[in-house]
Design an enzyme around this catalytic site. Structure first.
Site, short mmCIF file in Angstrom:
data_model
loop_
_atom_site.label_atom_id
_atom_site.label_comp_id
_atom_site.label_asym_id
_atom_site.label_seq_id
_atom_site.Cartn_x
_atom_site.Cartn_y
_atom_site.Cartn_z
N ASP A 11 4.00 -28.46 35.78
CA ASP A 11 5.41 -28.82 35.54
C ASP A 11 5.44 -30.20 34.91
OD1 ASP A 11 8.29 -28.51 35.74
OD2 ASP A 11 8.23 -30.03 37.30
N SER A 12 6.59 -30.52 34.32
CA SER A 12 6.75 -31.86 33.76
C SER A 12 6.67 -32.92 34.86
CB SER A 12 8.11 -31.95 33.06
OG SER A 12 9.13 -31.66 34.00
N TYR A 43 11.22 -33.59 30.61
CA TYR A 43 11.05 -32.93 29.32
C TYR A 43 12.39 -32.41 28.78
CZ TYR A 43 5.87 -32.27 29.68
OH TYR A 43 4.50 -32.42 29.75
N GLY A 44 13.35 -32.23 29.69
CA GLY A 44 14.57 -31.46 29.38
C GLY A 44 15.34 -31.85 28.14
N CYS A 74 7.80 -24.51 34.84
CA CYS A 74 8.83 -25.38 34.27
C CYS A 74 9.59 -24.54 33.25
CB CYS A 74 8.15 -26.57 33.58
SG CYS A 74 9.28 -27.64 32.67
N ASN A 75 10.90 -24.44 33.45
CA ASN A 75 11.69 -23.62 32.53
C ASN A 75 11.73 -24.21 31.14
OD1 ASN A 75 13.36 -21.38 34.14
ND2 ASN A 75 13.01 -23.15 35.46
N THR A 76 11.84 -25.52 31.07
CA THR A 76 11.95 -26.18 29.77
C THR A 76 10.68 -25.92 28.95
OG1 THR A 76 13.19 -27.90 30.90
CG2 THR A 76 12.47 -28.38 28.66
N THR A 194 13.15 -25.82 37.89
CA THR A 194 12.41 -25.86 39.15
C THR A 194 12.65 -27.15 39.95
OG1 THR A 194 10.44 -26.64 37.95
CG2 THR A 194 10.64 -24.27 38.35
N HIS A 195 13.39 -28.08 39.37
CA HIS A 195 13.78 -29.28 40.13
C HIS A 195 15.02 -29.02 41.00
CE1 HIS A 195 11.14 -31.47 37.43
NE2 HIS A 195 11.40 -32.59 38.06
N1 DGL Z 1 11.29 -28.49 36.17
C1 DGL Z 1 11.69 -28.45 34.79
C2 DGL Z 1 12.38 -27.15 34.46
O1 DGL Z 1 12.24 -26.19 35.20
C3 DGL Z 1 12.52 -29.65 34.48
C4 DGL Z 1 12.27 -30.30 33.45
C5 DGL Z 1 12.42 -31.62 32.87
O2 DGL Z 1 13.48 -31.95 32.38
O3 DGL Z 1 11.39 -32.27 32.87
O4 DGL Z 1 13.04 -27.04 33.46
#
Ligand code: DGL
Length: 275
Positions: A11-12, A43-44, A74-76, A194-195
């Site tokens: 994840d980020s 990362y978003g 991480c979805n992003t 996931t946050h």
């Molecule tokens: N946990 C990341 C997600 O699921 C968040 C990302 C981020 O902005 O770093 O998108």
């Protein structure tokens, strides 16, 4: 890590720990390595190119550690880089290795949660702008109406440990009110980041009581378990000493302190400098 072939979870930052927590609970016994790119999170709001470049670098690192299977929790990163990595990079890098994301397994089941056929999708700007959820959900549930909303402030709040404060509550209410005004008929809200499970209490507080909230951890864990049942070749390559190692690209003391809230128990991380 000679002789070890762990499952890599990426994840980020901290968010993927909410997914790892479910995976470790449902599939104990495997070896796992977690990497949070906290030094470059969030990362978003970053461009496609940047998220792709960072994610690919992390995937290569996992491969160097001996991981044949990497979960992009991480979805992003899943939205912006997974397909390119799977189609363009993997064949040249390590054709027998696999990189899986969190969007498809979620899209495959989300339609079973809704009675009104109307689902809110809360995610980062990157995830929402990619339209990945609309595209994937329409393949499995063409009649489900999808209402995406970007909540750009939420990840920084969570990354900095501000998830249980009046400030967090203000920004949770702001986006929940916006979502409900746009789609009063929705009965299901997917936390497509996931946050966000760290904000669950505040999210539930501001949603009408008939709306249920779905987090991805258990969905992704179940999907991974089914994947390994279908792919014995991959299952046989993974080692099973029950070890878990945590790596971060930023301060390990911060990671251990904040990460415990995401993972649900104490963790001890190691610093990694990605080159
Ligand atoms: N946990 C990341 C997600 O699921 C968040 C990302 C981020 O902005 O770093 O998108």
């Amino acid at each position: 890590m000679a002789g070890m072939h762990p499952i890599g979870i990426f994840d980020s930052g901290y968010g993927g720990l909410t997914v790892f927590r479910s995976i470790a609970a449902q599939m104990p016994g495997y070896d796992y390595i977690y990497l949070g790119d906290n030094g470059r999170a969030p990362y978003g709001n970053r461009s496609f190119e940047t998220v792709y470049e960072y994610t690919l670098q992390c995937v290569r690192w996992f491969f160097d550690q001996g991981c044949p299977l990497v979960i992009i929790a991480c979805n992003t990163a899943s939205a912006k880089s997974l397909r390119t990595i799977q189609q363009n990079d993997l064949p040249g890098l390590a054709p027998d290795n696999r990189v899986l994301g969190v969007i498809r397994p979620t899209a495959e089941v989300i339609g079973t949660y809704t009675r009104t056929g109307s689902v809110g999708i809360l995610g980062t700007r990157g995830t929402v702008n990619s339209r990945s959820y609309e595209i994937e959900i329409s393949k499995f549930f063409p009649n489900v109406k999808v209402h995406p909303l970007a909540c750009p402030i939420w990840v920084p709040l969570v990354e900095y440990g501000e998830y249980d404060t009046p400030g967090a509550d203000f920004f949770v209410k702001k986006y929940i009110d916006e979502l409900m005004a746009a789609a009063p008929d929705l009965d299901t809200v997917l936390l497509a980041c996931t946050h966000y499970p760290l904000l669950l209490n505040a999210i539930k507080r501001h949603l009408p009581p008939n709306v249920s909230v779905v987090a991805q951890g258990d969905i992704v864990a179940r999907s991974l378990q089914q994947y390994l049942e279908r792919h014995n070749d991959m299952k046989d390559r993974l080692t099973t000493n029950g070890t878990m190692r945590f790596f971060t690209t930023d301060d390990t003391r911060d990671f251990d302190k904040h990460g415990a809230a995401f993972f649900g128990k104490a963790i001890h991380s190691e610093f990694v400098h990605l080159t």
